[in-house]
Design an enzyme around this catalytic site. Structure first.
Site, PDB file in Angstrom:
ATOM      1  N   GLU A 342      -8.369  -1.643   3.034  1.00 22.31           N
ATOM      2  CA  GLU A 342      -7.471  -2.292   2.083  1.00 22.31           C
ATOM      3  C   GLU A 342      -7.239  -3.754   2.471  1.00 22.31           C
ATOM      4  O   GLU A 342      -6.134  -4.272   2.375  1.00 22.31           O
ATOM      5  CB  GLU A 342      -6.134  -1.555   1.992  1.00 22.31           C
ATOM      6  CG  GLU A 342      -6.268  -0.146   1.451  1.00 22.31           C
ATOM      7  CD  GLU A 342      -4.930   0.536   1.238  1.00 22.31           C
ATOM      8  OE1 GLU A 342      -4.643   0.927   0.097  1.00 22.31           O
ATOM      9  OE2 GLU A 342      -4.163   0.655   2.214  1.00 22.31           O
ATOM     10  N   CYS A 426       2.595   2.191  -4.280  1.00 20.59           N
ATOM     11  CA  CYS A 426       3.256   0.987  -3.786  1.00 20.59           C
ATOM     12  C   CYS A 426       3.220  -0.157  -4.790  1.00 20.59           C
ATOM     13  O   CYS A 426       4.137  -0.984  -4.839  1.00 20.59           O
ATOM     14  CB  CYS A 426       2.623   0.547  -2.468  1.00 20.59           C
ATOM     15  SG  CYS A 426       0.830   0.331  -2.548  1.00 20.59           S
TER      16      CYS A 426
END
Length: 662
Positions: A342, A426
């Site tokens: 990520e 998120c």
């Protein structure tokens, strides 16, 4: 102290010219950003709450209910893992995640600013009930973590590296500050102050305290917000401690792993570059690891550099900024090309179709850039904040505020679409809270100066030397570059007004009360500074030419050789199948092609499109051959481009940012 006027941290040594953002209740936005804040207030805020409930997050924080079920691994899911469970959350499988407190914190923050924008008694009642649950959950010593109280009791502070304990505290703190500022209710603020007090009793340089910090940075910038809102110096000192301690030897995460009987080398991500703890922060010069964590760390570092006038932190931040913006930044302001970590890979690795470019990471870049402006107006940071705001971040939210992107690629064959929710949720509340609080990014206030970082219809209310002043912006930005600013001051007030002149603007003109200002003389670091005694009715006019541009990538970016991206003003453009037909990879834009801008008030909420005459490689007469000795025939085609942030809001189809040039 009022809800709309946070206090300064007492006795905190900060440079005189430090600039702080205006609190959200002191800025009203209209126009382009007003429409987006309204969408968040009308839809997104309620959707976030509903999706949290559907995911059964209430069960984890409500001490009156049985503890929820299945524990999932600590690492963030890969796209394949997320796809395996489905992008649409159904609630049929009960899993619990260690970072759910952070999702509640961001949801509360989004709701707070939305409630300030638009009254919603039903949503306020729901959020109040969530806050009540956290109040009941909090332990007598102030500790508060639904994961460690409800899922893994007895293990608090044993795995800061992996388990988001302080990260969750940070997001709840930010939610508490926002809810207090927007509603005047301080119950959650008091809860989180007690928790922050507990954290301060556990961590620090004093003998007997833990020498740790969080594996996922966030607590640092949250504590700065808490210090500014409450005036408590100890919260600022704790934020500074977490920054200073990161990466010091002996390495805390090694010691922590051994203390719980684990091998420090048995780390899922193999290297501490992943969480930016591989070196002390002042020694770092390369942006590495998980992109969101990096942005949050650098944001906290910038806050501390501003508050303490720390030149050593500023020097490190400038090195890191240069590394990011010259080697690892997408033209959209997106960052982090890899789904594997990520985050970041190698220099100039910027694939388009597989770009991860997580929405949270672009939001984090906005955070970092805005905090660098705390050290003074500088267009290198404000221009990047604007680039990421208008492109790589708000692309993550549909125009109506109901659907979301997790990844933001710069090319799609037609299979990438927004989703209702995500297993790792998120991004939705992160983009929601940023948009809802957008007014705080427009302006920066110092002792005797106001900086205008962003342009657009808005009203700012502030005080200079104890005197109330209002500033009213009128503009159709980003569609038009004409900006009018009127000053409303009850009494004549002397201060410096700093106005950003964006780097993308080729021609600009500035007038004060009808008189031209020499921009060359007035401008430093990309901001024109006007020092005068301002009086009611004073008028400033800034005219920014909305330049259309072609962007070309550094030749080291192998994916973009021979390709061109289009921009107008702060906006990056893309072509979509719905306007241009399929096979977008077959379109080429000649270097000499003339770009034209067209206002289309009935398209995608009202936008400006770009058009040009290009060519398209045909397949009609190619036949079944895979290869031939002659190139395919081409025909003239008119292409139409729309702002990147608005793509995938119509019929599904292909999308392309980087066009072939030819």
């Amino acid at each position: 102290m009022t809800a709309s006027q946070p206090a300064a941290a007492t006795d905190t040594a900060k440079p005189k010219l430090a600039f702080r953002p205006l609190p959200v209740p002191q800025v009203d936005v209209r126009g382009f950003w007003g429409d987006r804040v309204d969408a968040v207030a009308a839809k997104t805020a309620g959707i976030l709450y509903d999706r949290c409930v559907e995911a059964r997050m209430l069960e984890q924080i409500d001490p009156d209910r049985p503890s929820p079920g299945v524990v999932i691994p600590f690492h963030s899911p890969s796209p394949d893992e997320a796809d395996a469970q489905g992008a649409e959350f159904t609630g049929s499988t009960v899993t619990t995640q260690m970072f759910w407190d952070s999702d509640w914190g961001k949801t509360i923050e989004t709701a707070a600013y939305s409630l300030y924008r638009r009254r919603n008694p039903e949503l306020e009642k729901k959020i109040d009930a969530v806050i009540d649950m956290y109040g009941k959950l909090q332990q007598p010593d102030g500790y508060l973590s639904s994961w460690y109280q409800r899922i893994q009791p007895g293990l608090r502070w044993t795995n800061l590296r992996d388990c988001h304990e302080l990260y969750c505290a940070g997001h709840l703190i930010e939610g508490a500050v926002a809810y207090y500022q927007a509603t005047g209710k301080r119950k959650l603020l008091d809860i989180m102050c007690r928790y922050a007090d507990h954290i301060a009793s556990m961590f620090g340089p004093e003998p007997g305290k833990r020498k740790g910090y969080c594996g996922h940075e966030e607590i640092e910038l949250a504590l700065v917000k808490l210090a500014r809102a409450t005036g408590e110096k100890k919260y600022m000192e704790l934020a500074k401690y977490f920054i200073d301690q990161r990466g010091q030897q002996p390495h805390y995460f090694d010691e922590e792993a051994r203390a719980r009987g684990a091998d420090p080398k048995a780390y899922h991500f193999k290297t501490y570059e992943y969480n930016q703890s591989h070196k002390p922060v002042r020694e770092q010069d390369k942006v590495v690891g998980h992109a969101v964590r990096a942005m949050y760390l650098f944001s906290g570092m910038a806050d501390i550099a501003t508050e303490y006038g720390d030149d050593s932190l500023r020097a490190a931040l400038d090195r890191l900024w240069d590394d990011l913006t010259t080697k690892s930044l997408y033209v959209t302001g997106g960052i982090g090309p890899s789904a594997h970590n990520e985050g970041f890979t190698s220099d100039y690795d910027l694939p388009n179709e597989t770009a991860y470019a997580e929405t949270c990471a672009s939001v984090g870049l906005v955070f970092w850039a805005s905090r660098m402006l705390g050290m003074g107006p500088n267009a290198r940071y404000a221009d990047m904040m604007e680039r990421s705001l208008y492109n790589g971040s708000i692309s993550g939210l549909s125009l109506d505020g109901s659907l979301f992107f997790y990844e933001n690629p710069l090319e799609s064959r037609g299979g990438h679409h927004r989703w209702k929710w995500h297993r790792c949720p998120c991004c939705p509340p992160n983009i929601g809270r940023m948009v809802a609080s957008i007014g705080s990014y427009f302006y920066g206030l110092a002792d005797d100066a106001l900086a205008v970082h962003l342009y657009g219809d808005s009203t700012a209310r502030f005080e200079i030397a104890g005197r109330p002043v209002s500033l009213v912006q009128t503009s159709s930005y980003p569609w038009d570059g004409a900006v009018a600013i009127e000053i409303e001051a009850a009494t004549p007030t002397a201060f410096t007004l700093h106005l950003r002149v964006p780097a993308w603007c080729r021609n600009a003109a500035l007038k004060v009360n009808g008189k031209m200002v020499d921009l060359d003389t007035a401008t430093s670091d990309g901001y024109a500074a006007i020092r005068r005694e301002w009086q009611k009715g004073d008028r400033v006019e800034l005219d920014l030419e909305m330049s259309m541009s072609r962007f070309f990538a550094n030749p080291e970016v192998r994916q973009d050789i021979g390709r061109v991206a289009l921009a107008r003003g702060p906006l990056i453009y893309c072509v979509e199948e719905t306007d241009n037909g399929g096979g977008l990879h077959r379109i080429a834009l000649p270097r000499e092609a003339r770009l034209e801008a067209h206002a289309e008030p009935n398209l995608l909420g009202g936008i400006v499109t770009l058009s040009a005459v290009g060519s398209r490689a045909g397949t009609e007469n190619w036949g079944r051959d895979l290869y031939r000795a002659e190139p395919p025939a081409t025909q003239e085609t008119k292409l139409k481009a729309v702002p990147y942030f608005a793509w995938d809001n119509r019929d599904p189809g292909e999308m392309l940012v980087w066009l072939r040039e030819g």
